[in-house]
Motif scaffolding. Structure first.
Motif, PDB file in Angstrom:
ATOM      1  N   TRP A 209       0.839  -1.206   0.000  1.00  0.00           N
ATOM      2  CA  TRP A 209       0.000   0.000   0.000  1.00  0.00           C
ATOM      3  C   TRP A 209       0.868   1.248   0.000  1.00  0.00           C
ATOM      4  O   TRP A 209       0.693   2.143  -0.844  1.00  0.00           O
ATOM      5  N   VAL A 210       1.827   1.301   0.917  1.00  0.00           N
ATOM      6  CA  VAL A 210       2.708   2.464   1.033  1.00  0.00           C
ATOM      7  C   VAL A 210       3.600   2.597  -0.200  1.00  0.00           C
ATOM      8  O   VAL A 210       3.750   3.693  -0.754  1.00  0.00           O
ATOM      9  N   ALA A 211       4.196   1.475  -0.643  1.00  0.00           N
ATOM     10  CA  ALA A 211       5.059   1.522  -1.825  1.00  0.00           C
ATOM     11  C   ALA A 211       4.274   1.990  -3.044  1.00  0.00           C
ATOM     12  O   ALA A 211       4.783   2.753  -3.874  1.00  0.00           O
ATOM     13  N   GLY A 212       3.023   1.556  -3.142  1.00  0.00           N
ATOM     14  CA  GLY A 212       2.184   1.942  -4.274  1.00  0.00           C
ATOM     15  C   GLY A 212       1.880   3.420  -4.308  1.00  0.00           C
ATOM     16  O   GLY A 212       1.995   4.060  -5.364  1.00  0.00           O
ATOM     17  N   PHE A 213       1.504   3.993  -3.152  1.00  0.00           N
ATOM     18  CA  PHE A 213       1.199   5.427  -3.204  1.00  0.00           C
ATOM     19  C   PHE A 213       2.458   6.276  -3.191  1.00  0.00           C
ATOM     20  O   PHE A 213       2.451   7.420  -3.647  1.00  0.00           O
ATOM     21  N   ILE A 245       2.858  -0.287 -12.301  1.00  0.00           N
ATOM     22  CA  ILE A 245       3.478  -0.947 -11.141  1.00  0.00           C
ATOM     23  C   ILE A 245       2.730  -0.582  -9.868  1.00  0.00           C
ATOM     24  O   ILE A 245       2.505  -1.440  -8.995  1.00  0.00           O
ATOM     25  N   SER A 246       2.334   0.669  -9.747  1.00  0.00           N
ATOM     26  CA  SER A 246       1.573   1.109  -8.580  1.00  0.00           C
ATOM     27  C   SER A 246       0.243   0.360  -8.484  1.00  0.00           C
ATOM     28  O   SER A 246      -0.177  -0.046  -7.390  1.00  0.00           O
ATOM     29  N   LYS A 247      -0.409   0.149  -9.620  1.00  0.00           N
ATOM     30  CA  LYS A 247      -1.672  -0.606  -9.634  1.00  0.00           C
ATOM     31  C   LYS A 247      -1.444  -2.050  -9.209  1.00  0.00           C
ATOM     32  O   LYS A 247      -2.264  -2.627  -8.475  1.00  0.00           O
ATOM     33  N   VAL A 248      -0.337  -2.639  -9.660  1.00  0.00           N
ATOM     34  CA  VAL A 248       0.001  -4.013  -9.246  1.00  0.00           C
ATOM     35  C   VAL A 248       0.219  -4.062  -7.740  1.00  0.00           C
ATOM     36  O   VAL A 248      -0.284  -4.954  -7.052  1.00  0.00           O
ATOM     37  N   PHE A 249       0.969  -3.098  -7.224  1.00  0.00           N
ATOM     38  CA  PHE A 249       1.224  -3.047  -5.788  1.00  0.00           C
ATOM     39  C   PHE A 249      -0.080  -2.939  -5.002  1.00  0.00           C
ATOM     40  O   PHE A 249      -0.253  -3.606  -3.973  1.00  0.00           O
ATOM     41  N   HIS A 250      -0.989  -2.107  -5.464  1.00  0.00           N
ATOM     42  CA  HIS A 250      -2.242  -1.914  -4.734  1.00  0.00           C
ATOM     43  C   HIS A 250      -3.184  -3.096  -4.903  1.00  0.00           C
ATOM     44  O   HIS A 250      -4.017  -3.355  -4.024  1.00  0.00           O
ATOM     45  N   LEU A 281      -8.625   2.847  -3.154  1.00  0.00           N
ATOM     46  CA  LEU A 281      -7.383   2.752  -3.930  1.00  0.00           C
ATOM     47  C   LEU A 281      -7.660   2.970  -5.414  1.00  0.00           C
ATOM     48  O   LEU A 281      -6.864   3.598  -6.124  1.00  0.00           O
ATOM     49  N   SER A 282      -8.799   2.461  -5.884  1.00  0.00           N
ATOM     50  CA  SER A 282      -9.190   2.693  -7.285  1.00  0.00           C
ATOM     51  C   SER A 282      -9.438   4.175  -7.531  1.00  0.00           C
ATOM     52  O   SER A 282      -9.039   4.718  -8.570  1.00  0.00           O
ATOM     53  N   TYR A 283     -10.079   4.824  -6.560  1.00  0.00           N
ATOM     54  CA  TYR A 283     -10.337   6.256  -6.685  1.00  0.00           C
ATOM     55  C   TYR A 283      -9.033   7.047  -6.675  1.00  0.00           C
ATOM     56  O   TYR A 283      -8.888   8.038  -7.401  1.00  0.00           O
ATOM     57  N   GLU A 284      -8.063   6.606  -5.883  1.00  0.00           N
ATOM     58  CA  GLU A 284      -6.752   7.256  -5.833  1.00  0.00           C
ATOM     59  C   GLU A 284      -6.097   7.241  -7.212  1.00  0.00           C
ATOM     60  O   GLU A 284      -5.579   8.257  -7.685  1.00  0.00           O
ATOM     61  N   HIS A 285      -6.151   6.101  -7.871  1.00  0.00           N
ATOM     62  CA  HIS A 285      -5.552   5.992  -9.200  1.00  0.00           C
ATOM     63  C   HIS A 285      -6.339   6.799 -10.229  1.00  0.00           C
ATOM     64  O   HIS A 285      -5.756   7.371 -11.158  1.00  0.00           O
ATOM     65  N   TYR A 286      -7.640   6.854 -10.031  1.00  0.00           N
ATOM     66  CA  TYR A 286      -8.471   7.665 -10.923  1.00  0.00           C
ATOM     67  C   TYR A 286      -8.073   9.134 -10.828  1.00  0.00           C
ATOM     68  O   TYR A 286      -7.935   9.820 -11.856  1.00  0.00           O
TER      69      TYR A 286
END
Length: 321
Positions: A209-213, A245-250, A281-286
């Motif tokens: 989670w942390v690595a992704g954001f 990569i961030s999406k994979v991490f999340h 998390l989906s909203y974060e990427h959006y």
């Protein structure tokens, strides 16, 4: 007549003494006000240095682990020690990072106004602050239990290593994730002096989670990292691949948290926490996909609320099931 002059002299002396006393008191009040203003300003500078509000990322997951381990309330003593452990560990990590990154931050337009760069806090003050927080963390661990004490120095080494990794490895994002991923381990050790399997699953979820954001947040510095020769996934692989990569991490975050809920025998509220986390998390990427200028909103707001909501739902799960 003599009595009159004596009284007159006495009154004048008393008036002089009174005036001097008032002036002395007034000057002391002014000195106190000036001192307090300087103290408050210095505290604000340290607050800005370590970005105290970011503690919201680690605190919920310490207490999630403590609640699950204790099957409910774990006591005021551990509540206090848990808060102190989280704050001193984070202050150490941030202080050490700011101490080591003074040269880098001075060359980055985004960080050039930080207290460690603009002169508000010098290297000696930051070092003392960092050292005192390291001692504070070890002291707190001593009062928790033996296992916590044994793990305290290795934990400090791990959370301090992030500052070095970005100078030679783009895996620094993972190190940052591991640093915050230790929070649930610390929480369960405080309660049970053991490290059960479910706490490892929870920690892996926090790590990804942390690595992704952090990947998303690092997109702001992609050009600076390239210019200064710093290692990061965005500077090495570019924006598009970093987003993937961030999406994979999340995605891994949601999987590990789901496994945590299963192996910790959580119930409906636990599964609801996973569902809401996936949506957030989906909203974060959006947000980031839509506009890079909204990275701060995605980083602070969404992730801050995610941890709090997750914690509340796990507490409710332990109350009602």
């Amino acid at each position: 007549m003599i009595t009159f002059f004596i009284k007159l002299f006495y009154n004048k002396i008393s008036l002089i003494i009174t005036r001097k006393s008032l002036i002395f008191i007034f000057n002391n009040i002014l000195d106190t006000i000036v001192f307090m203003n300087k103290l408050i300003k210095k505290l604000n500078d340290f607050n800005e240095l370590v970005m105290f509000k970011h503690s919201i990322f680690s605190l919920p997951f310490i207490f999630i682990a403590m609640v699950v381990s204790a099957n409910g309330w774990f006591g005021f003593k551990l509540l206090f020690l848990g808060i102190m452990a989280a704050l001193t560990a984070r202050n150490f990590a941030m202080g050490f990072n700011r101490f080591m990154d003074r040269d880098i931050d001075a060359l980055n337009p985004r960080t050039i106004n930080r207290p460690n760069v603009d002169g508000r806090l010098d290297a000696k003050q930051i070092f003392i602050f960092t050292f005192l927080n390291a001692l504070g963390f070890i002291a707190v661990a001593y009062f928790v239990n033996d296992l916590a004490l044994y793990l305290s120095i290795p934990i400090l080494i791990i959370i301090g290593s992030y500052s070095y990794f970005k100078r030679f490895s783009y895996l620094a994002h993972i190190i940052l994730g591991i640093s915050l991923g230790l929070a649930p381990i610390a929480g369960v050790v405080a309660v049970s002096e053991t490290i059960p399997f479910w706490s490892i699953l929870l920690s892996f979820g926090v790590m990804f989670w942390v690595a992704g954001f952090d990947l998303l947040y690092s997109l702001q510095d992609i050009e600076v990292d390239k210019k200064l020769g710093l290692h990061s996934i965005p500077s090495k692989f570019g924006v598009e691949k970093t987003m993937k990569i961030s999406k994979v991490f999340h995605t891994l975050t949601v999987i590990f948290w789901l496994l945590f809920v299963i192996f910790s025998n959580s119930s409906y509220f636990g599964y609801l926490a996973i569902f809401i986390s996936a949506l957030m998390l989906s909203y974060e990427h959006y947000l980031v996909n839509k506009d890079f200028k909204k990275i701060d909103k995605a980083f602070f707001t969404v992730n801050g609320y995610l941890g709090i909501i997750f914690f509340i739902l796990i507490v409710l799960d332990n109350i009602f099931f």
